[in-house]
Design a protein around this motif. Sequence first.
Motif, PDB file in Angstrom:
ATOM      1  N   UNK A  14       0.751  -1.250  -0.464  1.00 45.44           N
ATOM      2  CA  UNK A  14      -0.105   0.068   0.375  1.00 45.44           C
ATOM      3  C   UNK A  14       1.013   1.523   0.372  1.00 45.44           C
ATOM      4  N   UNK A  15       1.780   1.073   1.198  1.00 47.26           N
ATOM      5  CA  UNK A  15       2.981   2.069   0.382  1.00 47.26           C
ATOM      6  C   UNK A  15       3.572   2.516  -0.361  1.00 47.26           C
ATOM      7  N   UNK A  16       4.037   1.221  -1.039  1.00 43.30           N
ATOM      8  CA  UNK A  16       4.035   1.809  -2.544  1.00 43.30           C
ATOM      9  C   UNK A  16       3.835   2.009  -3.581  1.00 43.30           C
ATOM     10  N   UNK A  17       2.670   1.814  -3.759  1.00 41.51           N
ATOM     11  CA  UNK A  17       1.373   1.721  -4.308  1.00 41.51           C
ATOM     12  C   UNK A  17       1.067   3.243  -4.249  1.00 41.51           C
ATOM     13  N   UNK A  18       1.274   4.209  -3.485  1.00 41.51           N
ATOM     14  CA  UNK A  18       0.586   4.846  -2.770  1.00 41.51           C
ATOM     15  C   UNK A  18       1.765   6.783  -3.181  1.00 41.51           C
ATOM     16  N   UNK A  19       2.683   5.332  -3.317  1.00 43.28           N
ATOM     17  CA  UNK A  19       4.313   6.792  -3.638  1.00 43.28           C
ATOM     18  C   UNK A  19       3.848   6.720  -5.016  1.00 43.28           C
ATOM     19  N   UNK A  20       3.716   5.286  -5.968  1.00 48.13           N
ATOM     20  CA  UNK A  20       4.103   5.533  -6.928  1.00 48.13           C
ATOM     21  C   UNK A  20       2.798   6.538  -7.364  1.00 48.13           C
ATOM     22  N   UNK A  21       1.655   6.644  -7.128  1.00 52.91           N
ATOM     23  CA  UNK A  21       0.517   6.969  -7.528  1.00 52.91           C
ATOM     24  C   UNK A  21       0.497   8.485  -7.163  1.00 52.91           C
ATOM     25  N   UNK A  22       1.258   8.931  -6.125  1.00 52.56           N
ATOM     26  CA  UNK A  22       1.318  10.717  -5.609  1.00 52.56           C
ATOM     27  C   UNK A  22       2.294  10.787  -6.516  1.00 52.56           C
ATOM     28  N   UNK A  23       3.457  10.201  -6.509  1.00 57.90           N
ATOM     29  CA  UNK A  23       4.032  11.048  -7.124  1.00 57.90           C
ATOM     30  C   UNK A  23       4.435  10.851  -9.146  1.00 57.90           C
ATOM     31  N   UNK A  24       3.419  10.236  -9.609  1.00 54.12           N
ATOM     32  CA  UNK A  24       2.591  10.371 -10.854  1.00 54.12           C
ATOM     33  C   UNK A  24       1.942  11.364 -10.533  1.00 54.12           C
ATOM     34  N   UNK A  25       1.119  11.405 -10.525  1.00 56.26           N
ATOM     35  CA  UNK A  25       0.241  12.708  -9.959  1.00 56.26           C
ATOM     36  C   UNK A  25       1.084  13.965 -10.083  1.00 56.26           C
ATOM     37  N   UNK A  26       2.186  13.938  -9.086  1.00 53.21           N
ATOM     38  CA  UNK A  26       2.977  14.762  -8.986  1.00 53.21           C
ATOM     39  C   UNK A  26       3.793  15.481  -9.274  1.00 53.21           C
ATOM     40  N   UNK A  27       4.246  14.370 -10.670  1.00 50.81           N
ATOM     41  CA  UNK A  27       5.744  14.591 -11.320  1.00 50.81           C
ATOM     42  C   UNK A  27       4.557  15.824 -12.902  1.00 50.81           C
TER      43      UNK A  27
ATOM     44  N   UNK B 201      12.898  14.097 -11.999  1.00 49.05           N
ATOM     45  CA  UNK B 201      13.450  13.722 -10.850  1.00 49.05           C
ATOM     46  C   UNK B 201      12.767  13.530  -9.497  1.00 49.05           C
ATOM     47  N   UNK B 202      10.522  13.557  -9.767  1.00 44.23           N
ATOM     48  CA  UNK B 202      10.215  13.402  -8.406  1.00 44.23           C
ATOM     49  C   UNK B 202       9.701  11.745  -9.760  1.00 44.23           C
ATOM     50  N   UNK B 203       9.455  11.640 -10.888  1.00 43.16           N
ATOM     51  CA  UNK B 203       8.715  10.376 -10.981  1.00 43.16           C
ATOM     52  C   UNK B 203       9.489   9.321 -10.776  1.00 43.16           C
ATOM     53  N   UNK B 204      11.111  10.254 -11.046  1.00 44.81           N
ATOM     54  CA  UNK B 204      12.570   8.276 -10.452  1.00 44.81           C
ATOM     55  C   UNK B 204      12.357   8.314  -9.115  1.00 44.81           C
ATOM     56  N   UNK B 205      12.007   9.064  -8.337  1.00 46.86           N
ATOM     57  CA  UNK B 205      11.926   8.833  -7.005  1.00 46.86           C
ATOM     58  C   UNK B 205      10.623   8.132  -6.393  1.00 46.86           C
ATOM     59  N   UNK B 206       9.721   8.465  -7.509  1.00 51.33           N
ATOM     60  CA  UNK B 206       8.661   7.393  -6.393  1.00 51.33           C
ATOM     61  C   UNK B 206       8.560   6.185  -7.722  1.00 51.33           C
ATOM     62  N   UNK B 207       9.395   6.147  -8.603  1.00 50.48           N
ATOM     63  CA  UNK B 207       9.615   4.819  -9.629  1.00 50.48           C
ATOM     64  C   UNK B 207      10.999   3.661  -8.324  1.00 50.48           C
ATOM     65  N   UNK B 208      12.001   5.005  -7.692  1.00 50.62           N
ATOM     66  CA  UNK B 208      12.694   3.813  -6.649  1.00 50.62           C
ATOM     67  C   UNK B 208      12.130   3.682  -5.639  1.00 50.62           C
ATOM     68  N   UNK B 209      11.149   4.469  -4.838  1.00 50.91           N
ATOM     69  CA  UNK B 209      10.657   3.729  -3.466  1.00 50.91           C
ATOM     70  C   UNK B 209       9.129   2.663  -4.469  1.00 50.91           C
TER      71      UNK B 209
END
Length: 67
Positions: free
Chosen positions: A18-31, A45-53
């Motif tokens: 759940x944490x990883x999926x939320x991070x990916x979704x929020x990072x994609x939206x934010x990016x 950069x934000x998208x890459x950080x979301x993918x790494x998370x």
Amino acid sequence: MRFGWKHYFSPTPKRMRVLGDSLAAAGTFGAGIIVLNGHPILGTIVMCLAVVGKFISNFFTDEPQAD
């Protein structure tokens, strides 16, 4: 909960998924918002950080360590 390279193919705990999926979704939206506001490098950069998370969340497991 354990973290390690060998745990990548082990089942991931629900809270980490759940944490990883939320991070990916929020990072994609934010990016996307950042890119639309004219800052493509920062958006990348934000998208890459979301993918790494999201990727790092796969290294957690609840399974006991086998010796």
